[in-house]
Design an enzyme around this catalytic site. Structure first.
Site, mmCIF file in Angstrom:
data_model
loop_
_atom_site.group_PDB
_atom_site.id
_atom_site.type_symbol
_atom_site.label_atom_id
_atom_site.label_comp_id
_atom_site.label_asym_id
_atom_site.label_seq_id
_atom_site.Cartn_x
_atom_site.Cartn_y
_atom_site.Cartn_z
ATOM 1 N N SER A 1 0.799 -1.455 0.013
ATOM 2 C CA SER A 1 -0.066 0.251 -0.174
ATOM 3 C C SER A 1 0.935 1.194 0.034
ATOM 4 O O SER A 1 0.492 2.349 -0.766
ATOM 5 C CB SER A 1 -1.001 0.005 1.237
ATOM 6 O OG SER A 1 -0.144 -0.191 2.352
ATOM 7 N N GLU B 1 3.712 1.856 -1.137
ATOM 8 C CA GLU B 1 4.599 2.155 -2.338
ATOM 9 C C GLU B 1 3.759 2.425 -3.507
ATOM 10 O O GLU B 1 4.322 2.912 -4.735
ATOM 11 C CB GLU B 1 5.180 0.814 -2.883
ATOM 12 C CG GLU B 1 6.285 0.269 -1.973
ATOM 13 C CD GLU B 1 5.533 -0.794 -0.843
ATOM 14 O OE1 GLU B 1 5.240 -1.849 -1.069
ATOM 15 O OE2 GLU B 1 5.305 -0.133 0.414
ATOM 16 N N GLU C 1 9.105 -10.831 -1.165
ATOM 17 C CA GLU C 1 10.130 -9.979 -1.202
ATOM 18 C C GLU C 1 11.701 -10.374 -1.152
ATOM 19 O O GLU C 1 12.434 -9.781 -1.732
ATOM 20 C CB GLU C 1 10.210 -8.721 0.152
ATOM 21 C CG GLU C 1 8.985 -7.659 0.093
ATOM 22 C CD GLU C 1 7.483 -8.248 0.612
ATOM 23 O OE1 GLU C 1 7.396 -9.443 0.918
ATOM 24 O OE2 GLU C 1 6.709 -7.586 1.128
ATOM 25 N N HIS D 1 8.167 -3.233 0.669
ATOM 26 C CA HIS D 1 7.173 -2.745 1.580
ATOM 27 C C HIS D 1 7.801 -2.368 2.911
ATOM 28 O O HIS D 1 9.105 -2.820 2.991
ATOM 29 C CB HIS D 1 6.059 -3.650 1.876
ATOM 30 C CG HIS D 1 4.787 -3.073 2.487
ATOM 31 N ND1 HIS D 1 4.428 -1.794 2.371
ATOM 32 C CD2 HIS D 1 3.921 -3.464 3.494
ATOM 33 C CE1 HIS D 1 3.250 -1.670 2.984
ATOM 34 N NE2 HIS D 1 3.007 -2.435 3.716
ATOM 35 N N HIS E 1 34.976 -22.138 7.794
ATOM 36 C CA HIS E 1 33.644 -22.557 8.027
ATOM 37 C C HIS E 1 33.430 -23.139 9.274
ATOM 38 O O HIS E 1 32.389 -23.249 9.705
ATOM 39 C CB HIS E 1 32.823 -23.362 6.879
ATOM 40 C CG HIS E 1 31.439 -23.721 7.078
ATOM 41 N ND1 HIS E 1 30.913 -24.460 6.312
ATOM 42 C CD2 HIS E 1 30.543 -23.258 7.899
ATOM 43 C CE1 HIS E 1 29.505 -24.610 6.968
ATOM 44 N NE2 HIS E 1 29.222 -23.913 7.843
ATOM 45 N N GLY F 1 26.046 -18.182 2.177
ATOM 46 C CA GLY F 1 25.773 -19.369 2.669
ATOM 47 C C GLY F 1 24.194 -19.284 3.123
ATOM 48 O O GLY F 1 23.589 -20.243 3.720
#
Length: 533
Positions: A33, A35, A54, A77, A284, A403
């Site tokens: 709304s 946007e 999104e 948004h 890692h 990742g």
């Protein structure tokens, strides 16, 4: 460049003209709304690419920006939408992808009353994974904020930026913004570069460790020449998000793991380690002991001063990779060195049933066209992919540097769109694990709506393979499954057809070559689900 009209523009008019001047004509979004005022009287020379969530929107924009080399424009948004997008905003930050992320904010006149769907601290939410975040103090400042955002996104190291825009700003009058030229590259310090060149010229057996920055800066051809000049073995840096060196080249030494001790072991015969466009090194799991072999020296060239600052050993030069590698090449002296042994090719595997991942990727390699590119998010199969699906060089391979799952499927849509814009041939092959695909399965809808030349190859092993395979590192007994790592009963053919794609499933290895050929030669998007052991 536009002609400045005499009338004062609205914020919307100034924004659209600025985007035209910057070569941006595509907006990736999922409308909300707050946007809607941005898109009133939407101009015909712009394209709106709809994503159904999104995070999908940001992933598409990331792939598009990487291929086109220009910042991509994303519209989200407020709070909840930005929250949905955060996983792929984090990935864009780690990918060093230039994105201008805008988010709708509630009207300024309502903000004192904590209205529905407003962002309380709009600029704080995406931090620390944007380079800059701003909600302009006045509506009139929105176009200037967007101009600044563009330059910050594009300056090395590239990355996403964020501008929160109240819904009632778009109708206010402002001034036209004249775009400025700002340097995007960082030149190497000549004195330090000379030290790197001298170390390389003097080395007996140099190793080059190449990372994402090489391809991102368009430096692949220079690197090939540099390696050939010095007969240097080239390794791919741990977790590199793009192809860093042609993997069929005689000097290619393979992939370094993200673990300290194996890296030292792999580099033990080298007296110089030159790291280009990558951290030195990305780990890692916890390790111990030295970071490089005893007696070796390390030089790193990277365009991110933060990465240069935390390197635990060696010396760093902050520079854009194309400028540094070209300069190193010019400063190189030829030296007689014994060429390294050629890395052995993987032996062919048979068409056993159930199908192995190795067999499916072997057939994929035999079937794909040389112009095809691979977007990968199948971490449990990455080692097999590196052995069975060699990448050709520049612009041939994309994955996420973070990742974080949920990037690959929408990124493939953005890559295909970007390749269309550049007039490039070939299909985009999205090689995705069954678990990874469910983070952003909505990307299939956009691929279908835009009729893009993408083949989604789903490796369905009915589990989170990377986690099960990794479990022993964290103390699990051999064969013990961590909770929540099985994925039975997913049907990717139905999921694809429900979003408008043609799809097929293969579980018989004898059918694989023909089914893959059909999927890779289709007109529009196709999905093929490969049931693997």
């Amino acid at each position: 460049m536009h002609n400045h009209s005499k009338h004062l523009p609205t914020v919307r008019e100034a924004f659209l003209q600025l985007m035209r001047d910057l070569g941006i004509d595509t907006i990736f979004g999922n409308p909300g709304s707050t946007e809607l005022p941005m898109f009133r009287d939407f101009p015909q020379d712009f394209r709106y690419v709809l994503g159904l969530q999104e995070s999908v929107v940001v992933g598409m924009a990331d792939g598009y920006a990487q291929v086109t080399g220009n910042a991509a424009l994303v519209n989200l948004h407020s709070a909840a939408g930005v929250g949905h997008a955060m996983g792929n905003i984090f990935t864009a930050f780690k990918n060093q992808t230039p994105l201008i992320i805008t988010a709708g904010q509630q009207a300024r006149s309502m903000l004192p009353f904590d209205p529905f769907l407003f962002a309380a601290q709009s600029t704080e939410l995406p931090k620390p994974y944007v380079k800059w975040a701003c909600e302009p103090a006045r509506a009139e400042d929105v176009p200037l904020a967007l101009a600044r955002a563009y330059h910050m996104a594009m300056q090395a190291p590239c990355g996403p930026v964020f501008v929160s825009i109240p819904a009632d700003d778009w109708e206010k009058t402002t001034d036209w913004v004249v775009p400025r030229k700002v340097s995007r590259s960082i030149a190497p310090d000549p004195e330090v570069l000379q030290q790197v060149a001298q170390a390389l010229n003097n080395a007996q057996n140099p190793a080059i460790v190449a990372g994402t920055g090489v391809d991102r800066d368009g430096a692949m051809d220079w690197l090939v020449q540099l390696a050939e000049t010095h007969q240097a073995t080239v390794y791919t840096a741990p977790m590199s998000a793009r192809c860093s060196f042609p993997e069929g080249h005689r000097l290619f030494g393979g992939f370094l793991p993200a673990m300290r001790e194996p890296i030292v072991q792999r580099l033990q015969d080298h007296d110089l380690v030159l790291v280009l466009g990558a951290p030195a090194f990305l780990y890692h799991v916890e390790g111990h002991g030295p970071h490089i072999p005893p007696g070796a020296t390390l030089w790193q060239i990277v365009d991110d001063p933060q990465i240069a600052a935390w390197a635990p050993i060696g010396n760093s030069l902050v520079s854009s990779l194309h400028l540094a590698i070209k300069a190193l090449l010019e400063a190189s002296t030829t030296k007689k060195r014994v060429p390294p042994a050629v890395r052995p090719r993987a032996e062919p595997v048979p068409a056993d049933s159930p199908m192995s991942v190795a067999y499916t990727l072997q057939v994929l390699h035999e079937t794909r066209h040389e112009d095809d590119v691979v977007v990968e998010e199948a971490p449990g199969s990455r080692g097999v992919m590196q052995a069975r699906l060699p990448m050709a060089g520049a612009d041939s391979f994309y994955t996420m540097a973070s990742g974080g799952l949920g990037f690959g499927m929408p990124a493939a849509v953005g890559v295909a769109l970007g390749r269309q814009k550049r007039g490039l041939k070939g299909r985009t092959i999205a090689l995705i694990g069954d678990g990874s695909s469910m983070y952003s399965i909505q990307a299939l809808y956009t691929a279908a709506q835009l009729a893009l030349p993408i083949t989604f190859v789903i490796l369905n092993n009915r589990r989170y393979a990377a986690l099960q395979d990794f479990a022993p590192v964290f103390g699990f007994a051999a064969g013990e499954k961590p909770a929540g790592t099985d994925l039975p009963n997913l049907d990717f053919v139905l999921l694809a057809k429900g979003q408008g794609l043609q799809a097929s499933r293969v579980d018989n290895p004898l059918n694989l070559p023909e089914e893959l050929r059909i999927a890779l030669h289709a007109e529009g998007p196709r999905l093929i689900e490969l049931v693997v052991a």
